[in-house]
Scaffold this motif. Sequence first.
Motif, short mmCIF file in Angstrom:
data_model
loop_
_atom_site.label_atom_id
_atom_site.label_comp_id
_atom_site.label_asym_id
_atom_site.label_seq_id
_atom_site.Cartn_x
_atom_site.Cartn_y
_atom_site.Cartn_z
N ASP A 146 23.08 38.20 39.17
CA ASP A 146 22.75 37.42 37.97
C ASP A 146 22.57 35.96 38.35
O ASP A 146 21.57 35.33 38.01
CB ASP A 146 23.81 37.61 36.89
N SER A 147 23.53 35.41 39.09
CA SER A 147 23.45 34.02 39.52
C SER A 147 24.36 33.83 40.73
O SER A 147 25.53 34.20 40.69
CB SER A 147 23.89 33.09 38.39
N ASN A 174 27.51 31.80 39.85
CA ASN A 174 28.65 32.52 39.25
C ASN A 174 29.51 33.17 40.32
O ASN A 174 30.74 33.11 40.27
CB ASN A 174 28.16 33.58 38.28
N GLN A 200 17.51 36.46 41.68
CA GLN A 200 18.46 36.16 40.62
C GLN A 200 17.86 36.63 39.30
O GLN A 200 16.69 36.38 39.02
CB GLN A 200 18.72 34.65 40.51
N THR A 201 18.66 37.32 38.52
CA THR A 201 18.17 37.79 37.21
C THR A 201 18.49 36.81 36.10
O THR A 201 17.93 36.88 35.02
CB THR A 201 18.77 39.16 36.88
N ASN A 202 19.42 35.87 36.39
CA ASN A 202 19.79 34.89 35.37
C ASN A 202 20.11 33.55 36.03
O ASN A 202 21.13 32.94 35.73
CB ASN A 202 20.98 35.39 34.55
N ARG A 208 20.18 29.68 36.91
CA ARG A 208 20.21 28.57 35.96
C ARG A 208 20.12 27.22 36.67
O ARG A 208 20.51 27.07 37.82
CB ARG A 208 21.46 28.62 35.10
N LYS A 266 16.86 28.16 32.51
CA LYS A 266 16.68 29.29 33.42
C LYS A 266 15.76 28.89 34.56
O LYS A 266 14.92 28.00 34.44
CB LYS A 266 16.11 30.49 32.66
N TRP A 267 15.94 29.58 35.69
CA TRP A 267 15.14 29.30 36.89
C TRP A 267 14.40 30.57 37.28
O TRP A 267 14.99 31.64 37.37
CB TRP A 267 16.06 28.85 38.02
N SER A 298 13.20 33.23 39.48
CA SER A 298 13.76 33.63 40.79
C SER A 298 13.30 35.03 41.18
O SER A 298 14.10 35.96 41.25
CB SER A 298 15.30 33.60 40.74
N TRP A 308 17.53 31.43 46.84
CA TRP A 308 18.46 31.28 45.73
C TRP A 308 19.86 31.35 46.33
O TRP A 308 20.33 32.41 46.71
CB TRP A 308 18.23 32.37 44.69
#
Length: 327
Positions: free
Chosen positions: A91-92, A95, A116-118, A120, A126-127, A129, A136
């Motif tokens: 996701d990030s 995180n 990355q699915t989320n 930031r 949001k970025w 990716s 990333w």
Amino acid sequence: MNNRILELLEKQGGSYLSGELLSQELGISRTAIWKQIKKLEAAGYEIEASRRLGYRLMGRPSKLTMQELGLKLQEKQVSMIHGIRLFDAVDSTQNIAQRLAEDGAPEGTLVIADQQTNGRGRMGRKWVSPHGKGIWMSFILRPGMPIHFAPQLTLLTAVALCRALRAAAAPLDIGIKWPNDLLIGGKKISGILLESTAEEERLRYVIAGIGISVNLTKEDFPQELLDIATSLQIQLGRPLGRAEIVAGFFAQFEQLYAIYQKEGFAPIQTLWEALSVTLHKPTKLIIGGKETIGTPIGLNEQGALIVQREDGTRVPLFSAEQVPPAG
């Protein structure tokens, strides 16, 4: 052993290297060489074999691999990385790095993903990716300094990244837009997000997150971003090796981080100002929802951007939105 074979093949620049020379160099049998070549192929490397000529490297994996990352970091003599967590998709990375830091992971722990699915950026943005086309990553710092020094680390990271990308993608003219973006011709190619946790006014840890649009094509960007975002491949006309860029960044960061810890912020300030595309241009600034026009003229010793307003007064800013004035 795989890293050493890969290093020798890369030094050939696409030419053949005989199995006999590989065997002599590494002190193992040609059968053992063949087995190691098969392992590299299984990891995604494209290697052409000729009974008469030997082996040559034809292509690298579309995915990042521990072997390639390790080799490139070793080539650049990077010593600050103490553990790599490599993921296909998350996701990030920010995180994950935060959770690892809370669990006691040391400074230099690197989290990196092919997608990355989320992802930031600043202010929760949001970025973009996509898989296998960018860098990333997030890494942990434990500088143990007072919390008010945290903005300086963002500026240091921007200098290291700008210098690394200029070297990897020469002759592209890459510059820093305050506080955390890298641009080519006014279009964004990279963003930096540093998030810190403090205790008793001292930093417990800092998570430095970096997103770089390396090999994205125009089709990878939403239509509404094409006027403001780009990639190194779009600008350069060819793809770049992502592991090489990662290693180049950490080589720059490690050098500047050591200078910063020894000499303070002044050398970083000088380098940042030299690479900035922000300074000495009238700019619309949005501060707390209010707009003002000012001209950034430099950094102060704390790392704040000094802006001269139209009435001649000067104000230090640690955070603001900066956009070109209309017209």
